[in-house]
Design a protein around this motif. Sequence first.
Motif, short mmCIF file in Angstrom:
data_model
loop_
_atom_site.label_atom_id
_atom_site.label_comp_id
_atom_site.label_asym_id
_atom_site.label_seq_id
_atom_site.Cartn_x
_atom_site.Cartn_y
_atom_site.Cartn_z
N GLU A 1 37.41 40.23 34.15
CA GLU A 1 36.38 41.20 34.51
C GLU A 1 36.92 42.21 35.53
N PRO A 2 36.29 43.37 35.66
CA PRO A 2 36.71 44.33 36.69
C PRO A 2 36.63 43.69 38.08
N LYS A 3 37.60 43.99 38.89
CA LYS A 3 37.68 43.39 40.22
C LYS A 3 36.90 44.16 41.27
N GLY A 4 36.75 45.46 41.06
CA GLY A 4 36.09 46.28 42.06
C GLY A 4 37.11 46.86 43.03
N ILE A 5 36.66 47.07 44.23
CA ILE A 5 37.50 47.69 45.26
C ILE A 5 38.11 46.61 46.13
N ARG A 6 39.42 46.67 46.28
CA ARG A 6 40.12 45.70 47.14
C ARG A 6 39.86 46.07 48.59
N VAL A 7 39.34 45.11 49.34
CA VAL A 7 39.07 45.32 50.76
C VAL A 7 40.24 44.79 51.59
N GLY A 8 40.85 43.74 51.14
CA GLY A 8 42.01 43.17 51.81
C GLY A 8 42.61 42.10 50.94
N GLY A 9 43.89 42.19 50.68
CA GLY A 9 44.53 41.20 49.83
C GLY A 9 45.54 41.84 48.91
N THR A 10 45.72 41.20 47.75
CA THR A 10 46.77 41.58 46.81
C THR A 10 46.20 41.67 45.41
N HIS A 11 46.60 42.71 44.67
CA HIS A 11 46.18 42.79 43.27
C HIS A 11 47.27 43.46 42.45
N THR B 1 45.44 38.18 41.58
CA THR B 1 44.34 38.81 42.28
C THR B 1 44.01 37.87 43.43
N ALA B 2 44.12 38.37 44.65
CA ALA B 2 43.90 37.51 45.83
C ALA B 2 43.34 38.33 46.97
N GLY B 3 42.35 37.77 47.64
CA GLY B 3 41.77 38.40 48.81
C GLY B 3 40.35 38.86 48.58
N ARG B 4 39.91 39.80 49.41
CA ARG B 4 38.52 40.26 49.40
C ARG B 4 38.35 41.51 48.55
N PHE B 5 37.28 41.49 47.73
CA PHE B 5 36.96 42.62 46.85
C PHE B 5 35.46 42.87 46.91
N ASP C 1 41.42 34.26 44.40
CA ASP C 1 42.77 33.70 44.50
C ASP C 1 43.12 33.15 43.11
N VAL C 2 43.56 34.05 42.22
CA VAL C 2 43.82 33.66 40.82
C VAL C 2 45.11 34.29 40.32
N LYS C 3 45.97 33.44 39.78
CA LYS C 3 47.14 33.89 39.03
C LYS C 3 47.01 33.49 37.57
N ASN C 4 46.51 32.29 37.32
CA ASN C 4 46.33 31.77 35.97
C ASN C 4 44.83 31.72 35.67
N PRO C 5 44.32 32.66 34.86
CA PRO C 5 42.88 32.72 34.58
C PRO C 5 42.32 31.44 33.95
N ASP C 6 43.14 30.69 33.23
CA ASP C 6 42.66 29.46 32.59
C ASP C 6 42.24 28.41 33.62
N LEU D 1 33.15 33.05 45.12
CA LEU D 1 34.57 32.75 45.26
C LEU D 1 35.12 32.54 43.86
N VAL D 2 36.23 33.17 43.55
CA VAL D 2 36.90 32.99 42.27
C VAL D 2 38.28 32.42 42.62
N ILE D 3 38.44 31.13 42.37
CA ILE D 3 39.59 30.39 42.91
C ILE D 3 40.31 29.66 41.78
N GLU D 4 41.64 29.75 41.78
CA GLU D 4 42.45 28.97 40.85
C GLU D 4 42.69 27.60 41.45
N VAL D 5 42.40 26.57 40.65
CA VAL D 5 42.60 25.19 41.08
C VAL D 5 43.42 24.45 40.03
N ASP D 6 43.97 23.32 40.41
CA ASP D 6 44.80 22.54 39.50
C ASP D 6 43.98 21.94 38.35
#
Length: 121
Positions: free
Chosen positions: A49-59, A65-69, A79-84, A100-105
């Motif tokens: 999905e669209p992330k929006g505007i990055r407020v602080g972090g990395t994209h 995609t990591a940080g505040r948006f 905090d996502v590298k692997n969408p699955d 919160l959109v977070i990548e977990v094991d």
Amino acid sequence: MALIDIDRERGLLTVEFQGLDKLWTFKSRLEIPLAHVRGATHDPGMAREPKGIRVGGTHFPGVITAGRFRHDGERLFWDVKNPDKAVVIELADAETYDRLVIEVDDPRATVALVEQAVSHR
């Protein structure tokens, strides 16, 4: 990647960022009162999905995609590298974030952990 835990004594959901994710997100941990947690879902499509505007972090599209948006008035923390492996945690009455959109094991185990904590408040 992040580790999500429930601290029932303190009434907190904690998110601990691992390795370089601390650098990408500009955070080492988040603590969210359980009273503000509405639930969690395993949602690999959210990462597309669209992330929006990055407020602080990395994209870097397609990489991390990591940080505040901010997107459509919502405050999101990514905090996502692997969408699955993306888990979306919905928050209510949150002072800082709406989701919160977070990548977990293990997304299924994480969703079960959060849902169980929410149902036993």
